[in-house]
Write a protein that holds these residues in place. Structure first.
Motif, PDB file in Angstrom:
ATOM      1  N   TRP A  99       0.821  -1.210   0.000  1.00 60.07           N
ATOM      2  CA  TRP A  99       0.000   0.000   0.000  1.00 60.07           C
ATOM      3  C   TRP A  99       0.856   1.261   0.000  1.00 60.07           C
ATOM      4  O   TRP A  99       0.517   2.261  -0.643  1.00 60.07           O
ATOM      5  N   ALA A 100       1.967   1.230   0.702  1.00 59.47           N
ATOM      6  CA  ALA A 100       2.850   2.395   0.711  1.00 59.47           C
ATOM      7  C   ALA A 100       3.419   2.653  -0.680  1.00 59.47           C
ATOM      8  O   ALA A 100       3.512   3.800  -1.127  1.00 59.47           O
ATOM      9  N   ILE A 101       3.769   1.589  -1.406  1.00 59.68           N
ATOM     10  CA  ILE A 101       4.280   1.737  -2.768  1.00 59.68           C
ATOM     11  C   ILE A 101       3.173   2.246  -3.693  1.00 59.68           C
ATOM     12  O   ILE A 101       3.372   3.185  -4.460  1.00 59.68           O
ATOM     13  N   VAL A 102       1.993   1.627  -3.609  1.00 60.86           N
ATOM     14  CA  VAL A 102       0.866   2.046  -4.448  1.00 60.86           C
ATOM     15  C   VAL A 102       0.529   3.515  -4.216  1.00 60.86           C
ATOM     16  O   VAL A 102       0.229   4.262  -5.161  1.00 60.86           O
ATOM     17  N   ASP A 106       7.160   8.336   0.063  1.00 60.30           N
ATOM     18  CA  ASP A 106       8.607   8.454  -0.098  1.00 60.30           C
ATOM     19  C   ASP A 106       9.375   7.919   1.109  1.00 60.30           C
ATOM     20  O   ASP A 106      10.590   7.994   1.170  1.00 60.30           O
ATOM     21  N   SER A 107       8.643   7.368   2.079  1.00 59.25           N
ATOM     22  CA  SER A 107       9.294   6.694   3.209  1.00 59.25           C
ATOM     23  C   SER A 107       8.425   5.530   3.669  1.00 59.25           C
ATOM     24  O   SER A 107       7.215   5.523   3.451  1.00 59.25           O
ATOM     25  N   LEU A 125       5.997   0.847  20.905  1.00 57.87           N
ATOM     26  CA  LEU A 125       7.199   0.818  21.739  1.00 57.87           C
ATOM     27  C   LEU A 125       8.385   1.454  21.031  1.00 57.87           C
ATOM     28  O   LEU A 125       9.239   2.069  21.667  1.00 57.87           O
ATOM     29  N   ALA A 126       8.482   1.269  19.717  1.00 62.38           N
ATOM     30  CA  ALA A 126       9.570   1.840  18.926  1.00 62.38           C
ATOM     31  C   ALA A 126       9.102   1.963  17.480  1.00 62.38           C
ATOM     32  O   ALA A 126       8.283   1.166  17.019  1.00 62.38           O
ATOM     33  N   GLN A 127       9.656   2.959  16.798  1.00 64.95           N
ATOM     34  CA  GLN A 127       9.245   3.179  15.418  1.00 64.95           C
ATOM     35  C   GLN A 127      10.354   3.924  14.689  1.00 64.95           C
ATOM     36  O   GLN A 127      10.990   4.814  15.255  1.00 64.95           O
ATOM     37  N   THR A 128      10.596   3.531  13.456  1.00 66.69           N
ATOM     38  CA  THR A 128      11.561   4.233  12.621  1.00 66.69           C
ATOM     39  C   THR A 128      11.077   4.181  11.185  1.00 66.69           C
ATOM     40  O   THR A 128      10.260   3.343  10.830  1.00 66.69           O
ATOM     41  N   SER A 129      11.582   5.100  10.381  1.00 66.00           N
ATOM     42  CA  SER A 129      11.235   5.070   8.965  1.00 66.00           C
ATOM     43  C   SER A 129      12.481   5.390   8.146  1.00 66.00           C
ATOM     44  O   SER A 129      13.465   5.929   8.674  1.00 66.00           O
ATOM     45  N   PHE A 130      12.432   5.054   6.877  1.00 69.35           N
ATOM     46  CA  PHE A 130      13.566   5.284   5.996  1.00 69.35           C
ATOM     47  C   PHE A 130      13.062   5.665   4.616  1.00 69.35           C
ATOM     48  O   PHE A 130      11.939   5.356   4.233  1.00 69.35           O
ATOM     49  N   HIS A 131      13.911   6.334   3.871  1.00 68.90           N
ATOM     50  CA  HIS A 131      13.557   6.850   2.551  1.00 68.90           C
ATOM     51  C   HIS A 131      13.427   5.703   1.541  1.00 68.90           C
ATOM     52  O   HIS A 131      14.181   4.747   1.563  1.00 68.90           O
ATOM     53  N   VAL A 132      12.461   5.863   0.649  1.00 62.74           N
ATOM     54  CA  VAL A 132      12.259   4.921  -0.449  1.00 62.74           C
ATOM     55  C   VAL A 132      12.380   5.709  -1.742  1.00 62.74           C
ATOM     56  O   VAL A 132      11.740   6.752  -1.903  1.00 62.74           O
ATOM     57  N   GLY A 133      13.228   5.206  -2.642  1.00 63.57           N
ATOM     58  CA  GLY A 133      13.414   5.873  -3.926  1.00 63.57           C
ATOM     59  C   GLY A 133      12.244   5.637  -4.872  1.00 63.57           C
ATOM     60  O   GLY A 133      11.496   4.661  -4.728  1.00 63.57           O
ATOM     61  N   VAL A 134      12.102   6.498  -5.845  1.00 66.12           N
ATOM     62  CA  VAL A 134      11.005   6.410  -6.814  1.00 66.12           C
ATOM     63  C   VAL A 134      11.036   5.077  -7.561  1.00 66.12           C
ATOM     64  O   VAL A 134       9.988   4.521  -7.880  1.00 66.12           O
ATOM     65  N   ILE A 141      13.065  -2.704  -1.033  1.00 72.37           N
ATOM     66  CA  ILE A 141      12.691  -2.224   0.293  1.00 72.37           C
ATOM     67  C   ILE A 141      12.985  -3.265   1.362  1.00 72.37           C
ATOM     68  O   ILE A 141      13.493  -2.953   2.433  1.00 72.37           O
ATOM     69  N   ILE A 142      12.698  -4.516   1.080  1.00 78.67           N
ATOM     70  CA  ILE A 142      12.903  -5.587   2.056  1.00 78.67           C
ATOM     71  C   ILE A 142      14.374  -5.750   2.390  1.00 78.67           C
ATOM     72  O   ILE A 142      14.739  -6.022   3.521  1.00 78.67           O
ATOM     73  N   ARG A 143      15.239  -5.559   1.413  1.00 76.42           N
ATOM     74  CA  ARG A 143      16.693  -5.683   1.656  1.00 76.42           C
ATOM     75  C   ARG A 143      17.110  -4.621   2.613  1.00 76.42           C
ATOM     76  O   ARG A 143      17.805  -4.560   3.434  1.00 76.42           O
TER      77      ARG A 143
END
Length: 143
Positions: A99-102, A106-107, A125-134, A141-143
């Motif tokens: 869903w995030a890709i669809v 961008d993260s 309890l914890a949360q982080t996010s990272f950039h996803v390229g176009v 993403i899984i890697r």
């Protein structure tokens, strides 16, 4: 940290046959001394785990809600924790990465949260996010 057992469901059916993909066979090489319990009857999970002294239940991409007999069990010292592959509460439920890709996000995030009686609603309890390229796909993403 010692893994007492792995409790899993049988996994999806193969597209070429009616047999389930071998989840137990995939997990066995991790450590042949760890018990692998496979059941498609979620109502039996608490009973199956009673034989073990479980301090923590950890799930990741698990298809069912755990019953209250597990999530509210006072004998499970550290409770039930889920690793969810998205930013909660934005992408609750199944296939959050898809869903995030669809949606062209961008993260993408990862959230660790306590489990309660609903999908992906317990305290974070914890949360982080990272950039996803176009041009990034699901396998990037899984890697």
């Amino acid at each position: 940290l010692e893994v007492a057992c792995v409790l899993t469901c049988s996994g999806p059916r193969s597209k070429r046959s009616e047999q389930h993909i071998g989840v137990a066979q995939a997990l066995y090489p991790l450590d042949p001394n760890i018990d692998i319990i496979m059941s498609n009857k979620k109502t039996k999970y608490a009973t199956l785990m009673e034989a073990y002294e479980v301090d923590l239940v950890l799930t990741c991409i698990f298809p069912w809600l755990l019953p209250p007999s597990l999530t509210s069990n006072p004998n499970i010292r550290y409770g039930c924790i889920n690793l969810h592959p998205s930013d909660l509460p934005k992408y609750r439920g199944p296939n959050p990465l898809g869903w995030a890709i669809v949606n062209g996000d961008d993260s993408i995030g990862v959230t660790v949260h306590r489990m309660d009686g609903s999908f992906d609603t317990g305290p974070i309890l914890a949360q982080t996010s990272f950039h996803v390229g176009v041009n990034d796909g699901i396998f990037d993403i899984i890697r």
